[in-house]
Design a protein around this motif. Sequence first.
Motif, PDB file in Angstrom:
ATOM      1  N   ARG A 147       0.690  -1.337  -0.233  1.00 44.60           N
ATOM      2  CA  ARG A 147       0.189  -0.190  -0.322  1.00 44.60           C
ATOM      3  C   ARG A 147       1.201   1.696   0.123  1.00 44.60           C
ATOM      4  O   ARG A 147       0.528   2.528  -0.807  1.00 44.60           O
ATOM      5  N   GLU A 148       1.601   1.383   0.746  1.00 43.97           N
ATOM      6  CA  GLU A 148       2.204   2.453   1.056  1.00 43.97           C
ATOM      7  C   GLU A 148       3.310   3.271  -0.415  1.00 43.97           C
ATOM      8  O   GLU A 148       3.988   3.718  -0.886  1.00 43.97           O
ATOM      9  N   PHE A 149       3.942   1.569  -1.228  1.00 40.48           N
ATOM     10  CA  PHE A 149       4.006   1.727  -2.943  1.00 40.48           C
ATOM     11  C   PHE A 149       3.531   2.482  -3.520  1.00 40.48           C
ATOM     12  O   PHE A 149       3.979   3.257  -4.166  1.00 40.48           O
ATOM     13  N   ASN A 150       2.398   1.372  -3.722  1.00 40.90           N
ATOM     14  CA  ASN A 150       1.485   1.757  -4.304  1.00 40.90           C
ATOM     15  C   ASN A 150       0.836   3.442  -4.037  1.00 40.90           C
ATOM     16  O   ASN A 150       1.303   4.141  -5.404  1.00 40.90           O
ATOM     17  N   ASN A 151       0.788   4.238  -2.933  1.00 45.73           N
ATOM     18  CA  ASN A 151       0.774   5.847  -2.323  1.00 45.73           C
ATOM     19  C   ASN A 151       2.136   6.396  -3.619  1.00 45.73           C
ATOM     20  O   ASN A 151       1.943   7.110  -3.682  1.00 45.73           O
TER      21      ASN A 151
ATOM     22  N   TYR B  31     -13.886  13.230 -11.066  1.00 48.19           N
ATOM     23  CA  TYR B  31     -13.828  12.054 -10.945  1.00 48.19           C
ATOM     24  C   TYR B  31     -12.880  12.104  -9.993  1.00 48.19           C
ATOM     25  O   TYR B  31     -11.386  12.737 -10.040  1.00 48.19           O
ATOM     26  N   ILE B  32     -13.323  11.241  -8.901  1.00 51.75           N
ATOM     27  CA  ILE B  32     -12.219  11.497  -7.919  1.00 51.75           C
ATOM     28  C   ILE B  32     -11.429  10.782  -7.732  1.00 51.75           C
ATOM     29  O   ILE B  32     -11.531   9.160  -7.857  1.00 51.75           O
ATOM     30  N   LEU B  33      -9.421  10.532  -8.286  1.00 54.28           N
ATOM     31  CA  LEU B  33      -8.799   9.364  -8.194  1.00 54.28           C
ATOM     32  C   LEU B  33      -8.802   9.506  -6.780  1.00 54.28           C
ATOM     33  O   LEU B  33      -8.213   7.959  -6.937  1.00 54.28           O
ATOM     34  N   GLU B  34      -8.088   9.864  -6.065  1.00 55.21           N
ATOM     35  CA  GLU B  34      -7.515   9.293  -4.719  1.00 55.21           C
ATOM     36  C   GLU B  34      -7.813  10.462  -3.370  1.00 55.21           C
ATOM     37  O   GLU B  34      -8.678  11.528  -3.917  1.00 55.21           O
ATOM     38  N   ILE B  35      -8.271   9.834  -2.514  1.00 54.37           N
ATOM     39  CA  ILE B  35      -9.459  10.395  -1.204  1.00 54.37           C
ATOM     40  C   ILE B  35      -8.118  10.878   0.192  1.00 54.37           C
ATOM     41  O   ILE B  35      -7.842   9.441   0.120  1.00 54.37           O
ATOM     42  N   TYR B  36      -7.087  11.237   0.668  1.00 53.99           N
ATOM     43  CA  TYR B  36      -6.188  11.483   1.042  1.00 53.99           C
ATOM     44  C   TYR B  36      -6.512  11.638   3.009  1.00 53.99           C
ATOM     45  O   TYR B  36      -6.288  11.099   3.352  1.00 53.99           O
ATOM     46  N   ASP B  37      -8.357  12.297   2.766  1.00 54.66           N
ATOM     47  CA  ASP B  37      -7.926  12.962   4.335  1.00 54.66           C
ATOM     48  C   ASP B  37      -9.418  12.994   3.976  1.00 54.66           C
ATOM     49  O   ASP B  37      -9.809  13.484   2.930  1.00 54.66           O
ATOM     50  N   VAL B  38     -10.207  12.314   5.426  1.00 54.84           N
ATOM     51  CA  VAL B  38     -11.655  13.376   5.235  1.00 54.84           C
ATOM     52  C   VAL B  38     -11.644  14.110   6.648  1.00 54.84           C
ATOM     53  O   VAL B  38     -10.980  13.833   7.801  1.00 54.84           O
ATOM     54  N   ILE B  39     -12.345  15.486   6.942  1.00 56.11           N
ATOM     55  CA  ILE B  39     -11.935  15.639   7.315  1.00 56.11           C
ATOM     56  C   ILE B  39     -13.722  16.483   8.254  1.00 56.11           C
ATOM     57  O   ILE B  39     -14.480  16.574   7.846  1.00 56.11           O
ATOM     58  N   SER B  40     -13.754  16.927   9.798  1.00 60.69           N
ATOM     59  CA  SER B  40     -14.640  16.925  10.166  1.00 60.69           C
ATOM     60  C   SER B  40     -15.617  18.093   9.506  1.00 60.69           C
ATOM     61  O   SER B  40     -14.937  19.334   9.143  1.00 60.69           O
ATOM     62  N   GLU B  41     -17.083  18.110   9.488  1.00 61.56           N
ATOM     63  CA  GLU B  41     -17.795  19.245   9.109  1.00 61.56           C
ATOM     64  C   GLU B  41     -17.223  20.394  10.333  1.00 61.56           C
ATOM     65  O   GLU B  41     -17.180  22.168   9.770  1.00 61.56           O
ATOM     66  N   PHE B  42     -16.444  19.215  11.080  1.00 62.08           N
ATOM     67  CA  PHE B  42     -16.527  20.764  12.783  1.00 62.08           C
ATOM     68  C   PHE B  42     -15.853  21.624  12.552  1.00 62.08           C
ATOM     69  O   PHE B  42     -15.157  22.929  13.404  1.00 62.08           O
ATOM     70  N   ASP B  43     -14.321  20.958  11.723  1.00 58.08           N
ATOM     71  CA  ASP B  43     -12.835  21.116  11.720  1.00 58.08           C
ATOM     72  C   ASP B  43     -13.217  21.840  10.328  1.00 58.08           C
ATOM     73  O   ASP B  43     -11.824  22.226   9.471  1.00 58.08           O
ATOM     74  N   VAL B  44     -12.897  23.480  10.464  1.00 60.04           N
ATOM     75  CA  VAL B  44     -13.193  24.030   9.402  1.00 60.04           C
ATOM     76  C   VAL B  44     -11.711  24.924   8.920  1.00 60.04           C
ATOM     77  O   VAL B  44     -11.010  24.877   7.949  1.00 60.04           O
ATOM     78  N   TYR B  45     -10.822  25.152  10.506  1.00 58.73           N
ATOM     79  CA  TYR B  45      -9.833  25.691   9.855  1.00 58.73           C
ATOM     80  C   TYR B  45      -8.314  24.686   9.507  1.00 58.73           C
ATOM     81  O   TYR B  45      -7.864  24.470   8.441  1.00 58.73           O
ATOM     82  N   LYS B  46      -9.183  23.528  10.024  1.00 56.49           N
ATOM     83  CA  LYS B  46      -8.092  22.436   9.228  1.00 56.49           C
ATOM     84  C   LYS B  46      -8.114  21.747   7.874  1.00 56.49           C
ATOM     85  O   LYS B  46      -7.364  22.172   6.972  1.00 56.49           O
TER      86      LYS B  46
END
Length: 417
Positions: free
Chosen positions: A47-51, A147-162
């Motif tokens: 998985r690390e290699f693919n990323n 199209y979404i090729l990759e999703i790196y992170d999902v950030i909560s709706e409450f974490d606007v700053y991040k």
Amino acid sequence: MPSVVDSLNLISQTMENILDFVAKDEALSEDFRQYLELNNIEIETEREFNNVIIQYMLDMKMQNGLRVLEYYRRNNHTYDEIISALQDSICSVFKVEKILSNAYESTCLTSNKQMTLIPMVKMNHLKQIGKFDYISARIIELDNVQYILEIYDVISEFDVYKATIEAIRYMLQNPKIAYYKNEEKRVELEKSALNFYEKFKECFNSEFIVTTNKKIDELISFFNNYRLDGVKKDYSNLIQKAPKLEYLKIEELNCSDSTFMQTAVGGFSTHKEIYDVALWTDKKRGLYIIPFFETFMECFKNDVEGKTDCIKEFLTSDKIPPSVIKYALEKNKNFFDTINNTLSTNFTNLEEILFNTKAVYIDSGVYSPVTVLFNSDLFSTILHIEETENESKNDIKRNEPCPCGSGLKYKKCCGKI
């Protein structure tokens, strides 16, 4: 026009072909090995290699300055339309406004444009993504479909700053996403770039000015004040000579670093080393902050410490506009001899250099990171959040909402001990 399924299959097949090409091509496989070594990347799982290899082929340049995808394109013309789409793929942060059966209706934070994003995996594999959450992702456009090729992170709706910080980080890496699908913003940036150029020449009677990293932040503030009020003042105390012209490896800070925002607007004075930095203006692209500009120019006159790395950085980095390279050519008769001897190349003209090392600038719609930031609502928002936090954090009760906008109580967010 191919169906969505056909497009997804075509993209997947092309990605597999490129990966196979990277593995089999001698020059590219050796360059990938050097890429891992130079960046101290250790791979332990598949998985690390693919990323890593996907990031390498989509984002990186080879050691000679040519982008990996461009190298593939020049050696293999199969699925040329898909290669072009992959080259234009972008990373950004998207706010999910509505979840459909096979897509997300979302808003791109960097360009403030609404778009429908179709994942390349089934929606039931993405159950962690909720309405109003943010996704940090890479998207590719084909036949006006994203199209979404990759999703790196999902950030909560409450974490606007991040989410905002992540979007700004992407914008600094690739300023073009500031106006992705937004022509009005592109026109605004074009006018702003010209304004930077004209105001700079008025202020300093030159297209560039050199000082050190210890003074550059103050010089930027000085120019910005002039740009806003037009009042000329003495700035001689802000011009400083570096004690030595040498090229240093300055570690770049990412969005997880506590000083990211400071770095985004300058912050060079925090570095313990003292080195030369230039403010450079480009009529088409705006204002640039260029560390080691004077050191680069010295490379054509004398041997300086880090000469090879310095020349390589200036030629291959997308953060250095072609106008800097053109200026160096005009000022140094030994320009090509120095470049070719240092990098073991055979360049004979400027166009050849730019075609091989700065292809992104062949498209004139590239604006400097500084120009993009100064015209970014996101950046204004985050500065306001930080100013508000700094002004009020000592007066906030622990059970009150945190001023950063996260939606959490202060004691569970910025006030957490």
